[in-house]
Design an enzyme around this catalytic site. Structure first.
Site, PDB file in Angstrom:
ATOM      1  N   TYR A  27      -8.000   7.087  -5.037  1.00 54.63           N
ATOM      2  CA  TYR A  27      -6.693   7.414  -4.462  1.00 54.63           C
ATOM      3  C   TYR A  27      -5.704   7.551  -5.611  1.00 54.63           C
ATOM      4  O   TYR A  27      -5.156   6.552  -6.111  1.00 54.63           O
ATOM      5  CB  TYR A  27      -6.225   6.319  -3.502  1.00 54.63           C
ATOM      6  CG  TYR A  27      -6.951   6.273  -2.179  1.00 54.63           C
ATOM      7  CD1 TYR A  27      -7.859   7.251  -1.811  1.00 54.63           C
ATOM      8  CD2 TYR A  27      -6.712   5.236  -1.287  1.00 54.63           C
ATOM      9  CE1 TYR A  27      -8.504   7.205  -0.593  1.00 54.63           C
ATOM     10  CE2 TYR A  27      -7.355   5.184  -0.061  1.00 54.63           C
ATOM     11  CZ  TYR A  27      -8.259   6.166   0.283  1.00 54.63           C
ATOM     12  OH  TYR A  27      -8.900   6.112   1.496  1.00 54.63           O
ATOM     13  N   GLY A  45      -4.937  12.857  12.584  1.00 58.44           N
ATOM     14  CA  GLY A  45      -5.906  13.582  13.386  1.00 58.44           C
ATOM     15  C   GLY A  45      -6.474  14.765  12.644  1.00 58.44           C
ATOM     16  O   GLY A  45      -6.958  14.656  11.521  1.00 58.44           O
TER      17      GLY A  45
END
Length: 297
Positions: free
Chosen positions: A61, A224
């Site tokens: 990350y 999503g």
């Protein structure tokens, strides 16, 4: 109740191995986007003030580049920001990290071999300033017929036996991967992309995890289908109506729906915005009715 007064305990608890965590956690990937390190540090410290004691991270990350493919300035690693903000760490804080994919931009989808996995575990230890890692998830790239986790999970199990790792998990997997791993060592969590209208093939995996007492930890629960691009404002009418009924945002209802999928489900929404952080944590207090769940279904 004002959002800022709702804390992570409102979501309830779950036990990861021998560690109890609140079911509303925090994902650190999006912290790296803003060049203002001080802002990221404030968000992390505010998360802990709001009771969050489960933080998800990974050595890959990083911005610029990284999974988000955005950002400017010098490299900013999420785990460096976590150490800067929170070390010395609170006794109840559980940091879950992931290893497995190459952090080389040219070969991100190449999976690390056992020796490389050990080096990545050691990199996590060094950057976090820890002598052990609370939970390490083996992240894989699903390739039906040639994506066995056995060799790599066994390598992590050896590091667990050596005391470098306390607990093991899996990420981006199917039920057969879980079966394969559990024959080698205990699995405390499974972390997959999963949301109200995305990747519902994982409903079975979620159910199996519940039956076996394993935490199911969805990422992209808010984003999503937007995935790395982040949360959008496209919501169907049913979601908007349920949100209005609860005086909440559609994004909060997405998180509430996630937690309502089972007591073993943990949420790890991520943000670099303090206001969004408070809203996310407050979603743990929303109690959806059977009627709400039927409408969202």
């Amino acid at each position: 109740m004002p959002v800022e007064q709702i804390t992570a305990p409102a979501a309830g608890t779950w036990t990861l191995g021998d560690r109890t965590v609140y079911r509303m956690g925090f994902g650190s990937m999006r912290l790296t986007v803003d060049p203002d390190r001080a802002r990221a540090v404030r968000v992390l410290r505010r998360a802990v003030e709001l009771g969050v004691n489960h933080i998800d991270t990974a050595v890959f990350y990083v911005s610029p580049g990284g999974p988000l493919g955005v950002g400017t300035g010098s490299p900013r690693y999420a785990i460096d920001l976590i150490r800067e903000a929170l070390a010395p760490y609170p006794d109840d804080l559980v940091i879950t990290t992931k290893v497995g994919p190459s952090i080389d931009e040219a070969s991100r989808h190449r999976e690390l071999n056992p020796a490389e996995l050990r080096r990545e575990v050691e990199e996590n230890l060094r950057r976090l300033g820890r002598d052990h890692l609370d939970v390490v998830n083996l992240r894989i790239v699903r390739r039906p017929g040639r994506d066995s986790v056995a060799e790599r999970f066994a390598a992590l199990a050896e590091l667990r036996d050596a005391g470098l790792i306390r607990h093991l998990g899996l990420s981006n997997v199917r039920v057969d991967h879980l079966d394969e791993a559990r024959d080698i060592a205990p699995v405390v969590c499974v972390q997959n992309a999963y949301a109200l209208e995305v990747n519902r093939w994982a409903d079975e995996l979620l159910r199996v995890c519940g039956e076996r007492g394993i935490a199911f930890v969805p990422f992209f629960a808010i984003a999503g289908a937007g995935r790395e691009a982040g949360a959008g404002d496209e919501h169907d009418e049913a979601l908007r109506e349920v949100a209005h009924a609860h005086g909440a945002t559609p994004h909060q209802i997405r998180l509430a729906w996630t937690l309502h999928q089972g007591p073993h489900v943990l949420a790890i929404p991520g943000t670099g915005d303090p206001e969004h952080l408070a809203q996310n944590v407050a979603a743990g207090a929303i109690r959806l009715t059977p009627g709400d769940l039927d409408r969202l279904r």
